[in-house]
Motif scaffolding. Sequence first.
Motif, PDB file in Angstrom:
ATOM      1  N   GLY A  85      48.307  33.040  43.108  1.00 50.86           N
ATOM      2  CA  GLY A  85      47.849  33.846  41.985  1.00 50.86           C
ATOM      3  C   GLY A  85      46.937  33.018  41.091  1.00 50.86           C
ATOM      4  O   GLY A  85      46.949  31.785  41.129  1.00 50.86           O
ATOM      5  N   LEU A  86      46.140  33.702  40.278  1.00 50.55           N
ATOM      6  CA  LEU A  86      45.325  33.046  39.266  1.00 50.55           C
ATOM      7  C   LEU A  86      45.906  33.393  37.908  1.00 50.55           C
ATOM      8  O   LEU A  86      46.168  34.554  37.613  1.00 50.55           O
ATOM      9  N   MET A  87      46.118  32.394  37.075  1.00 52.15           N
ATOM     10  CA  MET A  87      46.563  32.628  35.710  1.00 52.15           C
ATOM     11  C   MET A  87      45.320  32.924  34.874  1.00 52.15           C
ATOM     12  O   MET A  87      44.532  32.022  34.554  1.00 52.15           O
ATOM     13  N   VAL A  88      45.137  34.216  34.549  1.00 48.07           N
ATOM     14  CA  VAL A  88      43.947  34.621  33.818  1.00 48.07           C
ATOM     15  C   VAL A  88      44.340  35.260  32.489  1.00 48.07           C
ATOM     16  O   VAL A  88      45.372  35.924  32.387  1.00 48.07           O
ATOM     17  N   ALA A  89      43.496  35.069  31.478  1.00 46.83           N
ATOM     18  CA  ALA A  89      43.778  35.579  30.140  1.00 46.83           C
ATOM     19  C   ALA A  89      42.553  36.258  29.556  1.00 46.83           C
ATOM     20  O   ALA A  89      41.410  36.021  29.990  1.00 46.83           O
ATOM     21  N   HIS A  90      42.785  37.115  28.575  1.00 46.73           N
ATOM     22  CA  HIS A  90      41.679  37.783  27.889  1.00 46.73           C
ATOM     23  C   HIS A  90      40.939  36.759  27.019  1.00 46.73           C
ATOM     24  O   HIS A  90      41.567  35.868  26.426  1.00 46.73           O
ATOM     25  N   VAL A 101      36.185  36.672  35.973  1.00 45.74           N
ATOM     26  CA  VAL A 101      36.106  35.290  35.496  1.00 45.74           C
ATOM     27  C   VAL A 101      34.652  34.836  35.486  1.00 45.74           C
ATOM     28  O   VAL A 101      34.164  34.263  34.502  1.00 45.74           O
ATOM     29  N   ASP A 102      33.931  35.100  36.579  1.00 47.10           N
ATOM     30  CA  ASP A 102      32.526  34.696  36.678  1.00 47.10           C
ATOM     31  C   ASP A 102      31.672  35.365  35.606  1.00 47.10           C
ATOM     32  O   ASP A 102      30.701  34.780  35.110  1.00 47.10           O
ATOM     33  N   ALA A 103      32.041  36.596  35.246  1.00 43.72           N
ATOM     34  CA  ALA A 103      31.276  37.338  34.242  1.00 43.72           C
ATOM     35  C   ALA A 103      31.680  36.985  32.811  1.00 43.72           C
ATOM     36  O   ALA A 103      31.106  37.518  31.854  1.00 43.72           O
ATOM     37  N   GLY A 104      32.670  36.091  32.659  1.00 44.49           N
ATOM     38  CA  GLY A 104      33.106  35.696  31.338  1.00 44.49           C
ATOM     39  C   GLY A 104      34.007  36.701  30.659  1.00 44.49           C
ATOM     40  O   GLY A 104      34.272  36.606  29.456  1.00 44.49           O
ATOM     41  N   ASP A 150      43.458  46.855  32.147  1.00 46.25           N
ATOM     42  CA  ASP A 150      43.934  46.749  30.766  1.00 46.25           C
ATOM     43  C   ASP A 150      43.876  45.315  30.244  1.00 46.25           C
ATOM     44  O   ASP A 150      43.716  45.100  29.039  1.00 46.25           O
ATOM     45  N   LEU A 151      44.021  44.333  31.138  1.00 44.98           N
ATOM     46  CA  LEU A 151      43.859  42.950  30.705  1.00 44.98           C
ATOM     47  C   LEU A 151      42.407  42.714  30.283  1.00 44.98           C
ATOM     48  O   LEU A 151      42.141  42.139  29.220  1.00 44.98           O
ATOM     49  N   VAL A 152      41.474  43.170  31.111  1.00 42.82           N
ATOM     50  CA  VAL A 152      40.055  43.036  30.785  1.00 42.82           C
ATOM     51  C   VAL A 152      39.736  43.780  29.492  1.00 42.82           C
ATOM     52  O   VAL A 152      38.899  43.347  28.698  1.00 42.82           O
TER      53      VAL A 152
END
Length: 320
Positions: free
Chosen positions: A125-130, A210-213, A190-192
């Motif tokens: 998994g990737l730990m991603v945040a807003h 992620v690539d799009a910031g 919803d995270l985005v």
Amino acid sequence: MRSAFCKLQALLGAALLTTAVYGQTFPDRPLHLVVPFSPGGSTDLVGRLVAAQVAQRLGQPVVVENRAGAGGMIASEYVAKSEADGYTLLMVTTSHTANPSIYKKLPYDTRKDFTSISLVGDMPGLMVAHPSVPANTLGEFVAYAKTHRVSYGSAGSGTFPHLSMELFRHAAGLDMVHIPYRGAAPALADLVGGVYQIKADAYITAKGFVDAGRLKLYAVTSAQRMPQLPDVPTVAESGYPGFESTYWIGIVSPAGVPPAVRTRLEQAFMQAVQDPMVSAKLQEGGTRPIGGSAADLDALMNHEFAQWPGIIKDADIAEK
């Protein structure tokens, strides 16, 4: 007595012959591959890629059918109660082995109502945040979460994103609110959109944001760094030694499918995943192609059936 024995032999022989013939003629109509999550999620994308290749090998369409909700239990119940003829299959993931330890009562028997077909692959998994979260590393996020109200989303209770985040929450000593969704795609949307702060998501679905910031990437949940993201640290490297959480995908059928049909399906899925084009596309999407046998899937699930009860108890996520 001899006459009765001869009749029994004849009946058994006829049954074996019928099964063998059925295996040779299978399939003679489209198959259905039931995905327990909504369209657009990582499991769905992998399922559609593999299904297209399996269809070529079997000479019949493989229709992907999404039955999302309840951490995969809606789809699992549907397939468990379907005819065991090989025409209805189910994609199973980490939640398949975790649900028996989470829920007091399931509408099916996870061990007895399914027959393993193939182990497709796995992914970290990737730990991603807003981006609104004022933290640029996992360590900074933990510090922030200890002084602010933070929520995390998942594809549903008992799914990999839920379990992975609970393992992390427990390791980091955080108090976060879980928001379950009916699938990975709406949870990621919803995270985005900033509805909540953090999620464990798949490379194939999160990388573009992620690539799009539009999302921040903190770490990967596997024991080693991903070849696709060599500069991104693991959760273990980020201050939590020993942390590891990977998401696997397998194929099962209702229990009782004829052995010859099971073998035909097993071979078709193994060959499909091992196809160079499919294997390359899976790797591009962050999935490690395995193309394992039914025995490989059985071994993995038996390991997790033994592993999850203790972990889920420690994380305090079992149904009360």
